[in-house]
Design a protein around this motif. Structure first.
Motif, mmCIF file in Angstrom:
data_model
loop_
_atom_site.group_PDB
_atom_site.id
_atom_site.type_symbol
_atom_site.label_atom_id
_atom_site.label_comp_id
_atom_site.label_asym_id
_atom_site.label_seq_id
_atom_site.Cartn_x
_atom_site.Cartn_y
_atom_site.Cartn_z
ATOM 1 N N LYS A 129 37.835 23.768 38.966
ATOM 2 C CA LYS A 129 39.332 24.460 38.699
ATOM 3 C C LYS A 129 39.120 23.609 37.325
ATOM 4 O O LYS A 129 39.490 22.263 37.608
ATOM 5 C CB LYS A 129 39.915 23.490 39.603
ATOM 6 N N MET B 236 41.625 23.076 33.292
ATOM 7 C CA MET B 236 42.509 23.036 32.836
ATOM 8 C C MET B 236 42.344 23.004 31.419
ATOM 9 O O MET B 236 41.630 21.965 31.024
ATOM 10 C CB MET B 236 43.564 21.981 33.112
ATOM 11 N N SER C 81 45.719 27.026 34.139
ATOM 12 C CA SER C 81 44.653 26.503 35.125
ATOM 13 C C SER C 81 43.668 28.197 35.265
ATOM 14 O O SER C 81 43.777 29.164 35.273
ATOM 15 C CB SER C 81 44.724 26.179 36.183
ATOM 16 N N GLU D 299 46.234 18.421 37.770
ATOM 17 C CA GLU D 299 47.146 19.281 38.253
ATOM 18 C C GLU D 299 47.628 19.593 38.573
ATOM 19 O O GLU D 299 48.877 19.935 39.296
ATOM 20 C CB GLU D 299 45.810 20.437 38.235
#
Length: 261
Positions: free
Chosen positions: A165, A167, A203, A235
């Motif tokens: 993930k 950001m 994101s 996040e």
């Protein structure tokens, strides 16, 4: 992550400290089985199972996790059937005396008597020695190993996780849209857009085992974003404090905005 298939029953995995930091893990988290390490270990189990053609109905998969002095982690995975379990039990009995000999009180006292850096080096040597003995309990000897023939070993390199993930922070929505236009063809599994303290935050959940695709995303981030972090705890804070502008498929929606313009 380097994966070495030692033989038909044993796989050795080596994960560098830098790789662990990149996905927000520590050696302690892996070795102690902390909750945050579960996704990584689940993926590793799948990878090892495929490598060893593991059948959970009549076989077991044993893992030995070791934290190395340089901050890396070494994991041995061994597939065992009933005969292997019996052989392992016999090896345990044979190895027990060697472990006790390595950990006599005299040797422990000798370490305690040292000072400074020498104490840590001596302790690490003792622990590493015992870890090697424990690993040998599970590692099965074959004719190639006895003859010094390593041709059966297969070494491969894998990304430490196939899902990460990211950001990305942007000063303007236009920069964010340009970023989305470039990365729209990458294997993005999910994306969302947030607004917080005057900045835009995108994101991006990327699922891939291709280093080129990871490089492409990061390169685009350097060009258009003010910062790009991966698997960051920030996040969670953003999800709680920020204003979610686009909940799902943000990259697709932002790319469409660019096309309409």
């Amino acid at each position: 992550m380097i994966i070495v298939k030692m033989n038909n029953t044993t796989v050795e995995c080596n994960i560098a400290a830098s790789e662990l930091r990149e996905i927000g893990l520590t050696p302690e988290a892996i070795v102690n089985g902390e909750t945050r390490s579960v996704p990584f270990m689940a993926q590793l189990n799948r990878e090892v199972g495929e490598q060893l053609d593991y059948n959970p109905e009549n076989e077991v998969l044993m893992m030995s996790k070791n934290m190395m002095s340089d901050g890396s982690v070494r994991i041995f995975a061994v597939k065992m059937n009933n005969d292997d379990i019996q052989n392992a039990a016999d090896r345990i009995r044979g190895t027990a005396n060697n472990i006790l000999e390595a950990m006599t009180q005299d040797k422990v006292d000798a370490i305690k008597a040292r000072s400074g850096k020498d104490k840590g080096i001596a302790l690490n040597a003792m622990i590493s020695g015992v870890s090697d003995m424990i690993n040998k309990i599970y590692l099965q000897d074959d004719e190639d190993s006895e003859n010094g023939n390593d041709d059966s070993k297969e070494m491969t390199s894998r990304p430490i996780m196939d899902y990460a993930k990211y950001m990305a922070e942007f000063e303007t929505l236009d920069d964010c849209i340009r970023f989305c236009t470039v990365v729209r063809n990458l294997p993005v599994e999910d994306s969302a857009l947030y607004r917080h303290n005057g900045y835009y935050y995108l994101s991006v959940g990327l699922r891939t085992t291709d280093d080129r695709e990871v490089f492409s995303l990061r390169k685009t981030g350097l060009e258009y974003a003010t910062s790009l972090v991966v698997n960051s705890p920030a996040e969670m804070h953003l999800e709680e404090s920020g204003n979610c502008v686009i909940h799902d498929h943000a990259i697709e929606h932002l790319t469409e905005m660019n096309v309409k313009e």
